[in-house]
Design an enzyme around this catalytic site. Sequence first.
Site, PDB file in Angstrom:
ATOM      1  N   ILE A 157       0.808  -1.642  -0.172  1.00 18.07           N
ATOM      2  CA  ILE A 157      -0.206   0.013  -0.153  1.00 18.07           C
ATOM      3  C   ILE A 157       1.137   1.173  -0.384  1.00 18.07           C
ATOM      4  O   ILE A 157       1.149   1.590   0.914  1.00 18.07           O
ATOM      5  CB  ILE A 157      -0.825   0.337   0.888  1.00 18.07           C
ATOM      6  CG1 ILE A 157      -2.430  -1.459   1.781  1.00 18.07           C
ATOM      7  CG2 ILE A 157      -1.865   1.343   1.058  1.00 18.07           C
ATOM      8  CD1 ILE A 157      -2.571  -1.469   2.326  1.00 18.07           C
ATOM      9  N   ALA A 158       1.273   1.305  -1.115  1.00 17.39           N
ATOM     10  CA  ALA A 158       1.925   2.777  -0.940  1.00 17.39           C
ATOM     11  C   ALA A 158       1.233   4.425  -1.321  1.00 17.39           C
ATOM     12  O   ALA A 158       0.294   4.752  -1.522  1.00 17.39           O
ATOM     13  CB  ALA A 158       2.151   2.635  -2.778  1.00 17.39           C
ATOM     14  N   HIS A 159       2.023   5.222  -0.014  1.00 21.09           N
ATOM     15  CA  HIS A 159       1.536   5.891  -0.466  1.00 21.09           C
ATOM     16  C   HIS A 159       2.202   7.101   0.546  1.00 21.09           C
ATOM     17  O   HIS A 159       3.275   6.642   0.947  1.00 21.09           O
ATOM     18  CB  HIS A 159       0.091   6.320   1.654  1.00 21.09           C
ATOM     19  CG  HIS A 159       1.027   5.794   2.099  1.00 21.09           C
ATOM     20  ND1 HIS A 159       1.118   4.047   2.637  1.00 21.09           N
ATOM     21  CD2 HIS A 159       1.467   6.209   3.932  1.00 21.09           C
ATOM     22  CE1 HIS A 159       1.571   4.141   4.180  1.00 21.09           C
ATOM     23  NE2 HIS A 159       1.547   5.276   4.685  1.00 21.09           N
ATOM     24  N   ALA A 160       1.446   8.789   1.154  1.00 22.28           N
ATOM     25  CA  ALA A 160       2.761   9.804   1.329  1.00 22.28           C
ATOM     26  C   ALA A 160       2.159  10.149   1.654  1.00 22.28           C
ATOM     27  O   ALA A 160       0.217  10.737   1.973  1.00 22.28           O
ATOM     28  CB  ALA A 160       3.993  10.151   0.091  1.00 22.28           C
TER      29      ALA A 160
END
Length: 237
Positions: A144-147
């Site tokens: 789960i890619a996030h920033a």
Amino acid sequence: MSPFFKDEDTALIQTTIAQIAKSKQRQRQKHGATNEDFFRSIVEIAKANSKSFMLKPFMEELASLFKKHQLPVYEGVIQPLLAELMSEDHIELNVRAANWQEAIYAAAKPLERSGAITKNYAEAMIASVHEYGPYIVLAPGVAIAHARPEDGVNELSVSFIQLAEPIPFGNPDNDPVFLVICLAASDSFSHLKAFRSIVKLINDEQRLDAIKAATSKQSLTRIVLNEEGEKAYVDGP
């Protein structure tokens, strides 16, 4: 807010607590109300809505109460479920990537194309993994890619990228990754709500197997929406 506290996060928390304390003090001076009155009102609202499954009216009543008592209301609390965020334009199947960086770029591309995020967001997600390690690989085969919202989020959105060949992200427990989910949240409240729905999805091994085998955007969408309890696709492959 990032799960990894930085100095600016601590300062933000301290400032917010101080603002709430000042608001409560002004409210008591103006209306003579007590904390007991305020929480009693919350209980009454909860009782009145206890037989309803509608979240929005309940949250709207709470927001009205907070405003009445001159307390800050964070509108981001009322956010759509994952089912409402699903868009076939944000789904890609059988995507080829040489490494985990390319996989994250691929996951960001549909959101960037729709204007939900800027080009900076993909760079920020990759930089976060370089700094903290492959913490985004939260389940076997799923990242789960996030920033942060300020890293380029224009609106709350999510994408699903099914990889043609699983790719190692450097997480020995959950590698290799076959599904990359890109979560772009405009505030911390919407981030947590959408994240909770995604975690529920990736904890279901049967559904993950179905996503891995999905051959169309419609079928992948149906897999997600059925568990969300929302109106799902009933036609299509």
